[in-house]
Design a protein around this motif. Sequence first.
Motif, PDB file in Angstrom:
ATOM      1  N   TRP A 116      -7.959  -0.857   1.356  1.00  7.38           N
ATOM      2  CA  TRP A 116      -6.938   0.063   1.860  1.00  7.38           C
ATOM      3  C   TRP A 116      -6.737   1.273   0.952  1.00  7.38           C
ATOM      4  O   TRP A 116      -6.154   2.286   1.369  1.00  7.38           O
ATOM      5  CB  TRP A 116      -5.602  -0.664   2.036  1.00  7.38           C
ATOM      6  CG  TRP A 116      -5.059  -1.290   0.776  1.00  7.38           C
ATOM      7  CD1 TRP A 116      -5.180  -2.583   0.390  1.00  7.38           C
ATOM      8  CD2 TRP A 116      -4.300  -0.644  -0.264  1.00  7.38           C
ATOM      9  NE1 TRP A 116      -4.552  -2.799  -0.819  1.00  7.38           N
ATOM     10  CE2 TRP A 116      -4.002  -1.622  -1.245  1.00  7.38           C
ATOM     11  CE3 TRP A 116      -3.852   0.654  -0.454  1.00  7.38           C
ATOM     12  CZ2 TRP A 116      -3.279  -1.337  -2.401  1.00  7.38           C
ATOM     13  CZ3 TRP A 116      -3.132   0.954  -1.615  1.00  7.38           C
ATOM     14  CH2 TRP A 116      -2.852  -0.028  -2.567  1.00  7.38           C
ATOM     15  N   ARG A 117      -7.230   1.227  -0.250  1.00  3.81           N
ATOM     16  CA  ARG A 117      -7.055   2.356  -1.173  1.00  3.81           C
ATOM     17  C   ARG A 117      -7.806   3.597  -0.709  1.00  3.81           C
ATOM     18  O   ARG A 117      -7.557   4.699  -1.219  1.00  3.81           O
ATOM     19  CB  ARG A 117      -7.536   1.960  -2.574  1.00  3.81           C
ATOM     20  CG  ARG A 117      -6.784   0.791  -3.215  1.00  3.81           C
ATOM     21  CD  ARG A 117      -7.417   0.414  -4.536  1.00  3.81           C
ATOM     22  NE  ARG A 117      -8.837   0.089  -4.360  1.00  3.81           N
ATOM     23  CZ  ARG A 117      -9.725   0.053  -5.356  1.00  3.81           C
ATOM     24  NH1 ARG A 117      -9.337   0.340  -6.598  1.00  3.81           N
ATOM     25  NH2 ARG A 117     -10.989  -0.257  -5.112  1.00  3.81           N
ATOM     26  N   TYR A 118      -8.710   3.413   0.264  1.00  5.89           N
ATOM     27  CA  TYR A 118      -9.503   4.538   0.750  1.00  5.89           C
ATOM     28  C   TYR A 118      -8.955   5.110   2.061  1.00  5.89           C
ATOM     29  O   TYR A 118      -9.662   5.796   2.789  1.00  5.89           O
ATOM     30  CB  TYR A 118     -10.967   4.113   0.893  1.00  5.89           C
ATOM     31  CG  TYR A 118     -11.628   3.975  -0.463  1.00  5.89           C
ATOM     32  CD1 TYR A 118     -12.283   5.054  -1.065  1.00  5.89           C
ATOM     33  CD2 TYR A 118     -11.554   2.781  -1.178  1.00  5.89           C
ATOM     34  CE1 TYR A 118     -12.859   4.943  -2.314  1.00  5.89           C
ATOM     35  CE2 TYR A 118     -12.129   2.654  -2.441  1.00  5.89           C
ATOM     36  CZ  TYR A 118     -12.777   3.739  -3.001  1.00  5.89           C
ATOM     37  OH  TYR A 118     -13.340   3.631  -4.256  1.00  5.89           O
ATOM     38  N   VAL A 169      -5.313   7.187   3.215  1.00  3.29           N
ATOM     39  CA  VAL A 169      -4.021   7.760   2.814  1.00  3.29           C
ATOM     40  C   VAL A 169      -3.361   8.359   4.051  1.00  3.29           C
ATOM     41  O   VAL A 169      -4.010   9.082   4.823  1.00  3.29           O
ATOM     42  CB  VAL A 169      -4.167   8.843   1.728  1.00  3.29           C
ATOM     43  CG1 VAL A 169      -2.792   9.358   1.295  1.00  3.29           C
ATOM     44  CG2 VAL A 169      -4.931   8.306   0.526  1.00  3.29           C
ATOM     45  N   TRP A 196      -4.050  12.011   8.252  1.00  4.24           N
ATOM     46  CA  TRP A 196      -4.750  10.862   7.668  1.00  4.24           C
ATOM     47  C   TRP A 196      -5.952  11.324   6.867  1.00  4.24           C
ATOM     48  O   TRP A 196      -6.685  12.219   7.297  1.00  4.24           O
ATOM     49  CB  TRP A 196      -5.228   9.903   8.757  1.00  4.24           C
ATOM     50  CG  TRP A 196      -4.121   9.234   9.516  1.00  4.24           C
ATOM     51  CD1 TRP A 196      -3.471   9.714  10.625  1.00  4.24           C
ATOM     52  CD2 TRP A 196      -3.511   7.977   9.215  1.00  4.24           C
ATOM     53  NE1 TRP A 196      -2.516   8.823  11.039  1.00  4.24           N
ATOM     54  CE2 TRP A 196      -2.522   7.741  10.190  1.00  4.24           C
ATOM     55  CE3 TRP A 196      -3.730   7.020   8.228  1.00  4.24           C
ATOM     56  CZ2 TRP A 196      -1.738   6.601  10.206  1.00  4.24           C
ATOM     57  CZ3 TRP A 196      -2.955   5.868   8.233  1.00  4.24           C
ATOM     58  CH2 TRP A 196      -1.968   5.667   9.210  1.00  4.24           C
ATOM     59  N   ASN A 207       0.819  -1.215   0.000  1.00  5.39           N
ATOM     60  CA  ASN A 207       0.000   0.000   0.000  1.00  5.39           C
ATOM     61  C   ASN A 207       0.852   1.264   0.000  1.00  5.39           C
ATOM     62  O   ASN A 207       0.394   2.332   0.429  1.00  5.39           O
ATOM     63  CB  ASN A 207      -0.948   0.003   1.196  1.00  5.39           C
ATOM     64  CG  ASN A 207      -0.210  -0.087   2.532  1.00  5.39           C
ATOM     65  OD1 ASN A 207       1.021  -0.132   2.569  1.00  5.39           O
ATOM     66  ND2 ASN A 207      -0.954  -0.132   3.620  1.00  5.39           N
ATOM     67  N   ALA A 253      -2.932  13.441  -1.592  1.00  7.79           N
ATOM     68  CA  ALA A 253      -3.661  12.410  -0.868  1.00  7.79           C
ATOM     69  C   ALA A 253      -5.052  12.215  -1.456  1.00  7.79           C
ATOM     70  O   ALA A 253      -5.519  11.081  -1.646  1.00  7.79           O
ATOM     71  CB  ALA A 253      -3.754  12.771   0.615  1.00  7.79           C
ATOM     72  N   ARG A 279      -5.142  10.138  -4.516  1.00  7.99           N
ATOM     73  CA  ARG A 279      -4.912   8.701  -4.346  1.00  7.99           C
ATOM     74  C   ARG A 279      -6.211   7.927  -4.150  1.00  7.99           C
ATOM     75  O   ARG A 279      -6.242   6.712  -4.315  1.00  7.99           O
ATOM     76  CB  ARG A 279      -4.008   8.439  -3.132  1.00  7.99           C
ATOM     77  CG  ARG A 279      -2.622   9.077  -3.201  1.00  7.99           C
ATOM     78  CD  ARG A 279      -1.731   8.390  -4.224  1.00  7.99           C
ATOM     79  NE  ARG A 279      -0.325   8.709  -4.019  1.00  7.99           N
ATOM     80  CZ  ARG A 279       0.294   9.788  -4.499  1.00  7.99           C
ATOM     81  NH1 ARG A 279      -0.403  10.667  -5.209  1.00  7.99           N
ATOM     82  NH2 ARG A 279       1.580   9.989  -4.272  1.00  7.99           N
ATOM     83  N   ILE A 280      -7.284   8.615  -3.750  1.00 13.19           N
ATOM     84  CA  ILE A 280      -8.560   7.957  -3.480  1.00 13.19           C
ATOM     85  C   ILE A 280      -9.234   7.604  -4.806  1.00 13.19           C
ATOM     86  O   ILE A 280      -9.446   8.481  -5.649  1.00 13.19           O
ATOM     87  CB  ILE A 280      -9.481   8.872  -2.652  1.00 13.19           C
ATOM     88  CG1 ILE A 280      -8.820   9.219  -1.302  1.00 13.19           C
ATOM     89  CG2 ILE A 280     -10.830   8.217  -2.435  1.00 13.19           C
ATOM     90  CD1 ILE A 280      -8.568   8.050  -0.407  1.00 13.19           C
ATOM     91  N   GLN A 319       1.714   3.271  -2.227  1.00 17.58           N
ATOM     92  CA  GLN A 319       1.214   4.395  -3.015  1.00 17.58           C
ATOM     93  C   GLN A 319       0.306   5.300  -2.195  1.00 17.58           C
ATOM     94  O   GLN A 319       0.096   6.467  -2.546  1.00 17.58           O
ATOM     95  CB  GLN A 319       0.451   3.888  -4.240  1.00 17.58           C
ATOM     96  CG  GLN A 319      -0.881   3.208  -3.917  1.00 17.58           C
ATOM     97  CD  GLN A 319      -1.515   2.574  -5.126  1.00 17.58           C
ATOM     98  OE1 GLN A 319      -0.933   1.696  -5.763  1.00 17.58           O
ATOM     99  NE2 GLN A 319      -2.716   3.011  -5.458  1.00 17.58           N
ATOM    100  N   ASN A 320      -0.224   4.795  -1.084  1.00 17.10           N
ATOM    101  CA  ASN A 320      -1.087   5.591  -0.228  1.00 17.10           C
ATOM    102  C   ASN A 320      -0.386   6.056   1.036  1.00 17.10           C
ATOM    103  O   ASN A 320      -1.023   6.441   2.015  1.00 17.10           O
ATOM    104  CB  ASN A 320      -2.343   4.798   0.139  1.00 17.10           C
ATOM    105  CG  ASN A 320      -3.385   4.841  -0.961  1.00 17.10           C
ATOM    106  OD1 ASN A 320      -3.051   4.983  -2.136  1.00 17.10           O
ATOM    107  ND2 ASN A 320      -4.639   4.727  -0.606  1.00 17.10           N
TER     108      ASN A 320
END
Length: 346
Positions: free
Chosen positions: A232-234, A236, A175, A157, A268, A271-272, A159-160
Amino acid sequence: MATLGQSGKVTLLDIAKALDPNGRVADVAELLTQTNEILLDMPFMEGNLQTGHEGTVRTGLPVAIWRQMYQGVPPSKSARAKVTDAAGLLEARSEVDKAMAEMAADISKFRLTEAKAFVEAMNQQMAQTLIYGNTAVNPERFMGLAPRFSAISGAGNAQNIIDAGGTGSVNTSVWLVVWAEDTVVGIFPKGSKAGLFHEDLGLIDAFDANNNRYRAYADRWEWKVGLHVKDWRYIVRICNIDKTDLTTQATTQANTAATLLIKLMIKAMARIPFQGKGKAVFYCNRTVKEMLSIQALDKTQNVLAFTPGVNQYGAVNPGSVNGDLTFQGVPVRTVDQITLAEARVT
């Protein structure tokens, strides 16, 4: 005389401090109260396990092909994986000697003032675990955010996890969380209750250090809770924000750490995958929010005119005493449990 900190019991000194000169329960200035607004945003769902929740995550997509006439299409399927998150049990108890409690003119009010302190203590414990809880270190707790986003190099993860450049041990994080049942959600075990549960045990036989009994008013608080990260992509994390750089450079007009942080917050949000999938909120500690608010007044860095209730972060609620800070429409909340002493994330 034993003190409250040594024995966990309410002492005569505590009673005296709680009463005004007329013997009534005094209004207490809660100097230890913190702001942990993440607890107000976090949605909850009942887990499907008595110990927490097991979710299914899609890890691969099926294959689609371009087909010619009279050419078949091979079957394919998506790939899935199981993700299990355990809940923890947070509990506290209060025992006040009956004779001592009756020194207060209003016993119920005195017990209520004690209850407020217990609720605040549990809220702080909950918020601290939500950010930093690590079951590898404290198996009785639940896994928080930081251990899930704890390594940039080689992490799936990565990238986040956005590096703000701090290299010392006075770092902090911001966060961005998008709350939803399909992304990130709080959980409570199957068959249990959501939220903080209070049980008035009434008068009980308590025990002193020599195992001798005495009558006491007793209360118990219980909170069964965990965190389930389905996608986890949600989430950052902007990590390695140097507290010293942030506070000492905040008054300069160019290339400040706070200005850099604004740019990282934009990254950030990028990234979402889909911000509209849930409730998006930024979380930071009081110091970071202070510096962001100062930047909101800096018209030289952000060529946007100030209009009532609007700045470069978005809308500020004019009905709020302190203003509800938002960044491009995303609320920025205060979480005092996010420390200013994080080690560098690498």
